[in-house]
Design a protein around this motif. Structure first.
Motif, PDB file in Angstrom:
ATOM      1  N   ILE A   1     -15.085  14.055  -9.078  1.00 33.45           N
ATOM      2  CA  ILE A   1     -15.009  14.382  -7.651  1.00 33.45           C
ATOM      3  C   ILE A   1     -16.349  14.911  -7.164  1.00 33.45           C
ATOM      4  N   ASP A   2     -17.013  15.707  -8.012  1.00 37.02           N
ATOM      5  CA  ASP A   2     -18.345  16.221  -7.659  1.00 37.02           C
ATOM      6  C   ASP A   2     -19.334  15.076  -7.452  1.00 37.02           C
ATOM      7  N   GLU A   3     -19.253  14.035  -8.273  1.00 35.58           N
ATOM      8  CA  GLU A   3     -20.143  12.879  -8.116  1.00 35.58           C
ATOM      9  C   GLU A   3     -19.989  12.249  -6.734  1.00 35.58           C
ATOM     10  N   VAL A   4     -18.755  12.097  -6.310  1.00 40.56           N
ATOM     11  CA  VAL A   4     -18.495  11.509  -5.003  1.00 40.56           C
ATOM     12  C   VAL A   4     -19.117  12.377  -3.912  1.00 40.56           C
ATOM     13  N   PHE A   5     -18.887  13.664  -3.991  1.00 39.19           N
ATOM     14  CA  PHE A   5     -19.400  14.588  -2.980  1.00 39.19           C
ATOM     15  C   PHE A   5     -20.924  14.592  -2.956  1.00 39.19           C
ATOM     16  N   ASP A   6     -21.548  14.556  -4.147  1.00 36.28           N
ATOM     17  CA  ASP A   6     -23.012  14.577  -4.235  1.00 36.28           C
ATOM     18  C   ASP A   6     -23.646  13.317  -3.647  1.00 36.28           C
ATOM     19  N   LYS A   7     -22.895  12.226  -3.572  1.00 36.77           N
ATOM     20  CA  LYS A   7     -23.398  10.990  -2.968  1.00 36.77           C
ATOM     21  C   LYS A   7     -23.277  11.008  -1.444  1.00 36.77           C
ATOM     22  N   GLY A   8     -22.798  12.125  -0.902  1.00 34.63           N
ATOM     23  CA  GLY A   8     -22.675  12.240   0.537  1.00 34.63           C
ATOM     24  C   GLY A   8     -21.383  11.683   1.096  1.00 34.63           C
ATOM     25  N   ILE A   9     -20.417  11.392   0.218  1.00 31.08           N
ATOM     26  CA  ILE A   9     -19.127  10.864   0.652  1.00 31.08           C
ATOM     27  C   ILE A   9     -18.167  12.030   0.858  1.00 31.08           C
ATOM     28  N   PRO A  10     -17.584  12.171   2.044  1.00 38.40           N
ATOM     29  CA  PRO A  10     -16.630  13.278   2.273  1.00 38.40           C
ATOM     30  C   PRO A  10     -15.446  13.199   1.309  1.00 38.40           C
ATOM     31  N   VAL A  11     -14.970  14.354   0.887  1.00 37.78           N
ATOM     32  CA  VAL A  11     -13.846  14.450  -0.050  1.00 37.78           C
ATOM     33  C   VAL A  11     -12.794  15.391   0.524  1.00 37.78           C
ATOM     34  N   ILE A  12     -11.561  14.884   0.636  1.00 36.31           N
ATOM     35  CA  ILE A  12     -10.423  15.741   0.996  1.00 36.31           C
ATOM     36  C   ILE A  12      -9.572  15.940  -0.256  1.00 36.31           C
ATOM     37  N   VAL A  13      -9.459  17.182  -0.684  1.00 39.83           N
ATOM     38  CA  VAL A  13      -8.585  17.519  -1.805  1.00 39.83           C
ATOM     39  C   VAL A  13      -7.239  17.923  -1.205  1.00 39.83           C
ATOM     40  N   PHE A  14      -6.161  17.264  -1.627  1.00 40.56           N
ATOM     41  CA  PHE A  14      -4.852  17.597  -1.074  1.00 40.56           C
ATOM     42  C   PHE A  14      -3.863  17.894  -2.193  1.00 40.56           C
ATOM     43  N   ASP A  15      -2.915  18.740  -1.898  1.00 40.96           N
ATOM     44  CA  ASP A  15      -1.840  19.117  -2.829  1.00 40.96           C
ATOM     45  C   ASP A  15      -2.364  19.963  -3.983  1.00 40.96           C
ATOM     46  N   ARG A  16      -3.271  19.408  -4.762  1.00 43.62           N
ATOM     47  CA  ARG A  16      -3.790  20.115  -5.941  1.00 43.62           C
ATOM     48  C   ARG A  16      -5.267  20.451  -5.760  1.00 43.62           C
ATOM     49  N   LYS A  17      -5.754  21.415  -6.518  1.00 43.01           N
ATOM     50  CA  LYS A  17      -7.125  21.894  -6.360  1.00 43.01           C
ATOM     51  C   LYS A  17      -7.995  21.539  -7.570  1.00 43.01           C
ATOM     52  N   THR A  18      -9.312  21.695  -7.386  1.00 43.93           N
ATOM     53  CA  THR A  18     -10.267  21.563  -8.482  1.00 43.93           C
ATOM     54  C   THR A  18     -10.860  22.932  -8.765  1.00 43.93           C
ATOM     55  N   ASN A  19     -11.728  23.014  -9.780  1.00 42.25           N
ATOM     56  CA  ASN A  19     -12.409  24.284 -10.060  1.00 42.25           C
ATOM     57  C   ASN A  19     -13.813  24.273  -9.478  1.00 42.25           C
ATOM     58  N   SER A  20     -14.036  23.384  -8.507  1.00 44.48           N
ATOM     59  CA  SER A  20     -15.347  23.238  -7.888  1.00 44.48           C
ATOM     60  C   SER A  20     -15.218  23.430  -6.379  1.00 44.48           C
ATOM     61  N   GLU A  21     -16.318  23.815  -5.758  1.00 44.42           N
ATOM     62  CA  GLU A  21     -16.363  23.948  -4.309  1.00 44.42           C
ATOM     63  C   GLU A  21     -16.939  22.712  -3.645  1.00 44.42           C
ATOM     64  N   LYS A  22     -17.141  21.648  -4.419  1.00 41.59           N
ATOM     65  CA  LYS A  22     -17.731  20.432  -3.873  1.00 41.59           C
ATOM     66  C   LYS A  22     -16.643  19.534  -3.282  1.00 41.59           C
ATOM     67  N   PHE A  23     -16.150  19.935  -2.141  1.00 43.41           N
ATOM     68  CA  PHE A  23     -15.214  19.119  -1.388  1.00 43.41           C
ATOM     69  C   PHE A  23     -15.382  19.461   0.090  1.00 43.41           C
ATOM     70  N   THR A  24     -15.010  18.541   0.936  1.00 42.31           N
ATOM     71  CA  THR A  24     -15.207  18.714   2.373  1.00 42.31           C
ATOM     72  C   THR A  24     -14.090  19.543   2.990  1.00 42.31           C
ATOM     73  N   ALA A  25     -12.861  19.294   2.556  1.00 43.87           N
ATOM     74  CA  ALA A  25     -11.715  20.024   3.104  1.00 43.87           C
ATOM     75  C   ALA A  25     -10.563  19.974   2.111  1.00 43.87           C
ATOM     76  N   PHE A  26      -9.696  20.981   2.211  1.00 40.17           N
ATOM     77  CA  PHE A  26      -8.458  21.014   1.416  1.00 40.17           C
ATOM     78  C   PHE A  26      -7.289  21.044   2.387  1.00 40.17           C
ATOM     79  N   ILE A  27      -6.215  20.327   2.037  1.00 41.94           N
ATOM     80  CA  ILE A  27      -4.992  20.388   2.828  1.00 41.94           C
ATOM     81  C   ILE A  27      -3.790  20.388   1.884  1.00 41.94           C
ATOM     82  N   GLY A  28      -2.905  21.316   2.086  1.00 45.22           N
ATOM     83  CA  GLY A  28      -1.726  21.412   1.218  1.00 45.22           C
ATOM     84  C   GLY A  28      -0.990  22.714   1.465  1.00 45.22           C
ATOM     85  N   ALA A  29       0.120  22.863   0.799  1.00 40.54           N
ATOM     86  CA  ALA A  29       0.928  24.074   0.943  1.00 40.54           C
ATOM     87  C   ALA A  29       0.388  25.181   0.044  1.00 40.54           C
ATOM     88  N   ASP A  30       0.843  26.397   0.295  1.00 36.18           N
ATOM     89  CA  ASP A  30       0.429  27.564  -0.491  1.00 36.18           C
ATOM     90  C   ASP A  30       1.375  27.695  -1.687  1.00 36.18           C
TER      91      ASP A  30
END
Length: 512
Positions: free
Chosen positions: A98-127
């Motif tokens: 996922i970090d590779e995608v973000f580093d290439k300048g491609i926006p990343v939406i992480v949904f439902d589950r999380k990563t251990n990195s801050e390299k994402f554009t936005a997160f959407i999901g329940a608490d």
């Protein structure tokens, strides 16, 4: 309101399908697995493209494999994508891809589950932490702060499993007399829960409550534990609250589960977030979806609502497919003419459907009012004879409860009391003593009897009956508010209006 929005989406889909945007966005969707929850989200994402017709969606499921998901993400990059929507299988292992995608300048939406990195554009999901905490509080409340509980966890290393567990522990840690017997490891499937329980060698006798981190594991646990001695009292709850027979809502309705928690999908919101990012519109990095508790009190209504939305979604799919086929057959010289005809027809259909929807809404509200008159439990009302083919009701204890053959003493009493109230309803000066006299009882006898059966006083029931009769009159007659107020025994229309709004949450003028 939901159906209105769906119909409007169908109209917009057909109108906008006539023209092609200069820019088509390619959005890749990387699912960690394939199940009914993710299938529902995928369908909602596809429906979102009816509005955003300049979007191409590509889906891939990793089937619970970190390696497969990493390969699929790399393939998405090779194929070219404008944005990645990803639900990581586990927190740590998929993060580098996922970090590779973000580093290439491609926006990343992480949904439902999380990563251990801050390299994402936005997160959407329940608490998930909050859902685990609330289920822990629910169980502790049901057990009155004392009992033995068992937890069945989801896939090891996945953020929902970790967060739901931490939230659950946070809640029950405040109750020293609640014992967490074990937290067994599953993988979100029913089979994994059954296997985990069978492999456990500790003491699983006298379990009071089982918390499955999703509904399927909770149901799986019930299938195993129900066969053990001293487990007939064990209750089960889960998370997901999906519609459809055999899923969470139906399991709560059928008393297989004591409770569930709706884990929202909201694919339309996920796609809207993606489009806001791609089109340079304002957006939030952290987007939390609202969830709600499901119990026996609301499971049936929620299930009916979900089934209706699903049916309307299928209708929209059909309309969209039909419109695409139709437009493809149009001759270039006839496009404008036929499009005008098509839009007019669809608008007429929408008007008719919206009108029917309004009538159905009013009818449903009226029926709900009638069916809940005085808040008397359904089982206390005189029963209709049971159909021969219907099975006898089975209680949680496993004991077969015979079908009622005749009204009970309490139901006959309530039926008589209802007759007396309705006969004296328009009399603004009627008193409890008057009602008691009509029933050949003293005031104290009437009060005690009514209170014992309904947990309400005669005065409260009289007021409720008047307001619900007023609701019917406003919805079905041409009488104005003052006329209705006097008809049902109120001496002042202003006080009637206040009481009506307190009871139904709307003003009488909304119905008149």
């Amino acid at each position: 309101m939901c159906k209105t929005v769906l119909y409007l989406i169908a109209i917009i889909a057909i109108i906008t399908s006539c023209s092609k945007s200069e820019k088509t966005y390619k959005i890749a969707v990387s699912q960690c697995s394939e199940d009914i929850w993710r299938n529902k989200l995928n369908e909602e994402l596809k429906m979102g493209t009816y509005v955003h017709n300049n979007v191409e969606l590509s889906f891939a499921s990793a089937d619970g494999s970190d390696e497969k998901q990493i390969e699929q993400i790399h393939q998405f990059m090779k194929d070219g994508m404008d944005l990645l929507i990803v639900a990581p299988n586990q927190i740590a292992t998929v993060s580098p891809a996922i970090d590779e995608v973000f580093d290439k300048g491609i926006p990343v939406i992480v949904f439902d589950r999380k990563t251990n990195s801050e390299k994402f554009t936005a997160f959407i999901g329940a608490d998930n932490f909050e859902m685990g905490r609330l289920m822990g509080e629910y169980i502790a409340t049901k057990l009155k702060g004392k009992g033995r509980v068992l937890e069945i966890m989801g896939l090891k290393g996945s953020s929902p499993a970790i967060e739901r567990h931490n939230g659950f522990l946070n809640a029950i840690s405040s109750y020293p007399d609640i014992v967490l017997v074990a937290s067994l490891q599953g993988d979100w499937t029913e089979e994994s829960a059954m296997k985990a329980i069978k492999a456990y060698h500790g003491d699983l006798s006298n379990i009071d409550f089982v918390f499955g981190q999703n509904d399927r594991m909770a149901v799986g646990a019930s299938k195993v534990l129900s066969k053990l001695p001293a487990s007939h009292h064990t209750k089960y709850c889960g998370i997901d609250g999906l519609p459809g027979e055999g899923n969470g809502l139906a399991s709560v309705r059928d008393s297989i589960l004591e409770a569930s928690y709706i884990y929202p999908t909201h694919g339309d919101e996920v796609l809207q977030l993606a489009m806001d990012i791609l089109e340079g519109k304002p957006y939030k990095k952290d987007n939390r979806l609202m969830a709600s508790l499901v119990t026996k009190d609301n499971a049936r209504v929620l299930l009916l609502q979900s089934e209706e939305l699903t049916r309307q979604g299928h209708n929209i799919d059909f309309l969209h497919e039909q419109s695409d086929n139709y437009l493809q057959q149009l001759d270039t010289q006839r496009v404008i003419t036929w499009m005008a005809v098509g839009i007019i027809v669809l608008l007429l259909i929408a008007i008719v459907l919206l009108y029917r929807y309004h009538l159905n809404k009013v009818t449903m509200q009226r029926e709900r009012v009638i069916n809940t008159l005085w808040n008397i439990p359904v089982e206390e009302l005189p029963a209709e004879p049971a159909e021969p083919e219907q099975p006898a009701e089975v209680a949680e204890s496993g004991v077969v409860k015979p079908e009622p053959s005749e009204p009970t003493v309490d139901s006959r009493f309530l039926a008589r009391f209802k007759e007396v109230v309705e006969a004296r309803m328009s009399d603004s000066e009627v008193s409890v003593e008057d009602l008691a006299a009509d029933m050949n009882l003293s005031r104290v006898q009437l009060y005690r009897k009514v209170k014992a059966i309904t947990d309400s006083s005669p005065v409260e029931l009289l007021r409720t009956a008047r307001l619900k009769r007023a609701y019917q009159l406003l919805a079905t007659t041409d009488k104005n508010i003052s006329e209705v107020a006097y008809d049902v025994g109120f001496t002042a229309p202003s006080y009637f209006t206040k009481c009506f709004k307190d009871e139904f949450g709307i003003s009488p003028s909304d119905l008149s």
